[in-house]
Motif scaffolding. Sequence first.
Motif, PDB file in Angstrom:
ATOM      1  N   THR A 153       0.833  -1.313  -0.096  1.00  0.00           N
ATOM      2  CA  THR A 153       0.030  -0.103  -0.070  1.00  0.00           C
ATOM      3  C   THR A 153       1.009   1.275  -0.105  1.00  0.00           C
ATOM      4  N   ALA A 154       2.019   1.188   0.628  1.00  0.00           N
ATOM      5  CA  ALA A 154       2.984   2.179   0.487  1.00  0.00           C
ATOM      6  C   ALA A 154       3.782   2.425  -0.612  1.00  0.00           C
ATOM      7  N   GLY A 155       3.592   1.580  -1.571  1.00  0.00           N
ATOM      8  CA  GLY A 155       4.180   1.744  -2.867  1.00  0.00           C
ATOM      9  C   GLY A 155       5.316   0.684  -2.944  1.00  0.00           C
ATOM     10  N   TRP A 156       5.435  -0.188  -2.010  1.00  0.00           N
ATOM     11  CA  TRP A 156       6.544  -1.170  -2.189  1.00  0.00           C
ATOM     12  C   TRP A 156       5.968  -2.530  -2.295  1.00  0.00           C
ATOM     13  N   ALA A 157       5.415  -2.727  -3.052  1.00  0.00           N
ATOM     14  CA  ALA A 157       4.743  -4.134  -3.456  1.00  0.00           C
ATOM     15  C   ALA A 157       5.912  -5.300  -3.958  1.00  0.00           C
ATOM     16  N   PRO A 158       6.119  -6.202  -2.963  1.00  0.00           N
ATOM     17  CA  PRO A 158       7.057  -7.296  -3.744  1.00  0.00           C
ATOM     18  C   PRO A 158       6.169  -8.134  -4.499  1.00  0.00           C
ATOM     19  N   SER A 159       7.002  -9.192  -5.234  1.00  0.00           N
ATOM     20  CA  SER A 159       6.342 -10.020  -6.263  1.00  0.00           C
ATOM     21  C   SER A 159       7.038 -11.469  -5.807  1.00  0.00           C
ATOM     22  N   PHE A 160       6.117 -12.462  -5.553  1.00  0.00           N
ATOM     23  CA  PHE A 160       6.587 -13.645  -5.212  1.00  0.00           C
ATOM     24  C   PHE A 160       6.140 -14.681  -6.342  1.00  0.00           C
ATOM     25  N   THR A 161       5.652 -14.129  -7.456  1.00  0.00           N
ATOM     26  CA  THR A 161       5.319 -15.294  -8.503  1.00  0.00           C
ATOM     27  C   THR A 161       5.969 -14.877 -10.035  1.00  0.00           C
ATOM     28  N   HIS A 162       6.380 -13.556 -10.039  1.00  0.00           N
ATOM     29  CA  HIS A 162       7.074 -13.281 -11.309  1.00  0.00           C
ATOM     30  C   HIS A 162       8.408 -12.708 -11.047  1.00  0.00           C
ATOM     31  N   CYS A 163       9.456 -12.832 -11.974  1.00  0.00           N
ATOM     32  CA  CYS A 163      10.910 -12.464 -11.709  1.00  0.00           C
ATOM     33  C   CYS A 163      10.480 -10.895 -11.855  1.00  0.00           C
ATOM     34  N   VAL A 164      11.288 -10.273 -10.375  1.00  0.00           N
ATOM     35  CA  VAL A 164      11.105  -8.669 -10.528  1.00  0.00           C
ATOM     36  C   VAL A 164      12.094  -8.075 -11.488  1.00  0.00           C
ATOM     37  N   ARG A 165      12.945  -8.557 -12.394  1.00  0.00           N
ATOM     38  CA  ARG A 165      13.678  -8.132 -13.320  1.00  0.00           C
ATOM     39  C   ARG A 165      13.142  -8.435 -14.539  1.00  0.00           C
ATOM     40  N   CYS A 166      12.811  -9.481 -15.161  1.00  0.00           N
ATOM     41  CA  CYS A 166      12.371  -9.667 -16.446  1.00  0.00           C
ATOM     42  C   CYS A 166      10.700  -9.824 -16.649  1.00  0.00           C
ATOM     43  N   GLY A 167      10.361 -10.320 -15.389  1.00  0.00           N
ATOM     44  CA  GLY A 167       8.574 -10.699 -15.458  1.00  0.00           C
ATOM     45  C   GLY A 167       8.332 -12.149 -15.858  1.00  0.00           C
ATOM     46  N   ALA A 168       9.602 -12.739 -15.859  1.00  0.00           N
ATOM     47  CA  ALA A 168       9.191 -14.240 -16.262  1.00  0.00           C
ATOM     48  C   ALA A 168       8.245 -14.920 -15.097  1.00  0.00           C
ATOM     49  N   GLY A 180      13.253  -6.579  -4.523  1.00  0.00           N
ATOM     50  CA  GLY A 180      11.593  -6.696  -4.233  1.00  0.00           C
ATOM     51  C   GLY A 180      10.859  -8.054  -4.599  1.00  0.00           C
ATOM     52  N   GLY A 181      11.782  -9.241  -4.552  1.00  0.00           N
ATOM     53  CA  GLY A 181      10.666 -10.410  -4.746  1.00  0.00           C
ATOM     54  C   GLY A 181      11.770 -11.343  -5.239  1.00  0.00           C
ATOM     55  N   VAL A 182      11.026 -12.495  -6.033  1.00  0.00           N
ATOM     56  CA  VAL A 182      11.755 -13.356  -6.630  1.00  0.00           C
ATOM     57  C   VAL A 182      12.521 -12.980  -7.983  1.00  0.00           C
ATOM     58  N   VAL A 183      13.537 -13.790  -8.160  1.00  0.00           N
ATOM     59  CA  VAL A 183      14.296 -13.517  -9.458  1.00  0.00           C
ATOM     60  C   VAL A 183      14.522 -14.942  -9.841  1.00  0.00           C
ATOM     61  N   CYS A 184      14.692 -14.753 -11.402  1.00  0.00           N
ATOM     62  CA  CYS A 184      14.734 -16.016 -12.079  1.00  0.00           C
ATOM     63  C   CYS A 184      16.098 -16.366 -12.157  1.00  0.00           C
ATOM     64  N   HIS A 185      16.488 -17.390 -12.660  1.00  0.00           N
ATOM     65  CA  HIS A 185      18.035 -18.095 -12.412  1.00  0.00           C
ATOM     66  C   HIS A 185      18.820 -17.061 -13.401  1.00  0.00           C
ATOM     67  N   ASP A 186      18.296 -16.438 -14.436  1.00  0.00           N
ATOM     68  CA  ASP A 186      19.067 -15.633 -15.467  1.00  0.00           C
ATOM     69  C   ASP A 186      19.266 -14.444 -14.906  1.00  0.00           C
ATOM     70  N   CYS A 187      18.481 -13.840 -13.984  1.00  0.00           N
ATOM     71  CA  CYS A 187      18.462 -12.340 -13.561  1.00  0.00           C
ATOM     72  C   CYS A 187      18.892 -12.562 -11.743  1.00  0.00           C
ATOM     73  N   ARG A 188      19.242 -13.540 -11.677  1.00  0.00           N
ATOM     74  CA  ARG A 188      19.638 -13.697 -10.177  1.00  0.00           C
ATOM     75  C   ARG A 188      21.031 -13.005  -9.926  1.00  0.00           C
ATOM     76  N   PRO A 189      21.024 -11.988  -9.124  1.00  0.00           N
ATOM     77  CA  PRO A 189      22.417 -11.295  -8.651  1.00  0.00           C
ATOM     78  C   PRO A 189      22.929 -11.934  -7.486  1.00  0.00           C
ATOM     79  N   ALA A 190      24.272 -11.633  -7.367  1.00  0.00           N
ATOM     80  CA  ALA A 190      24.965 -12.222  -6.202  1.00  0.00           C
ATOM     81  C   ALA A 190      24.201 -11.753  -4.899  1.00  0.00           C
ATOM     82  N   GLY A 191      24.342 -12.585  -3.732  1.00  0.00           N
ATOM     83  CA  GLY A 191      23.582 -12.190  -2.408  1.00  0.00           C
ATOM     84  C   GLY A 191      22.207 -12.412  -2.300  1.00  0.00           C
ATOM     85  N   SER A 192      21.733 -13.185  -3.314  1.00  0.00           N
ATOM     86  CA  SER A 192      20.199 -13.499  -3.315  1.00  0.00           C
ATOM     87  C   SER A 192      19.872 -14.536  -2.133  1.00  0.00           C
ATOM     88  N   LEU A 193      18.660 -14.598  -1.707  1.00  0.00           N
ATOM     89  CA  LEU A 193      18.578 -15.886  -0.858  1.00  0.00           C
ATOM     90  C   LEU A 193      18.013 -16.678  -1.563  1.00  0.00           C
TER      91      LEU A 193
END
Length: 250
Positions: A153-168, A180-193
Amino acid sequence: MSRTGFAAKSYRTRGIILRTQKLGEADRIITLLSPERGVIRAAAKGVRRTSSKMGATLEPFMEVDAQIVEGKSLHTIIQAQLRNPYGHALVADYAAYTAAHAMVETAERLTDSEAESIAPQYRLLHGAIAALARGGHEPGTVLDSYLLRALATAGWAPSFTHCVRCGAVGPHQAINIPLGGVVCHDCRPAGSLSPSPQTVELLAALLAGDWETVDASDIASRTQAGNIVTSYLQWHLERVVKSLKLVERR
């Protein structure tokens, strides 16, 4: 009448009591969230006396109707009527009580002076406090659901269904807090959980309010999801929510 000869302005509002603090020998400062005015700080005269009719009403987590007189820095509550006594149920359940404290602390941090953002945050807090008071769901999951929705609601909506970088479309196996959420294998940066698939599913359910999925989750997933929600909250607030340290999860 005021010293200038003009009557002080008063207004009526409903609100949820966020916190209280002692003032002098018999008074309290009440901090409440109003759907119209945001966070209000007001003195309540004599409420710590046993004879006070407002003392039991102006307690944390109660929803009240209040008549308030405006002041320069501190307003004054002259009348308060109880709308919903949520605090009565919450003080009897430590897990719910600590979750409620984390909720109201977060609500105070997220609520600003922009009128369009106040009412939705109020509705979210009201619904979450009411859900805690009713029981039926594990308090930690109610808290995590509230925190995710309040951030959205404050404008920081996370995504747990689509990659936050490419939308996959997922499911994806990694979460990046700053992005702000899940990332796919190709978009995953270092330090991701790398949470479990069950945890990612739970996070999506908490954000969507899918309580059938939430209630069926296991303790390990709830614990992992709670840690991720806390990290996401603190990343955006840039401050520690102190009450979260006391939250009891089960």
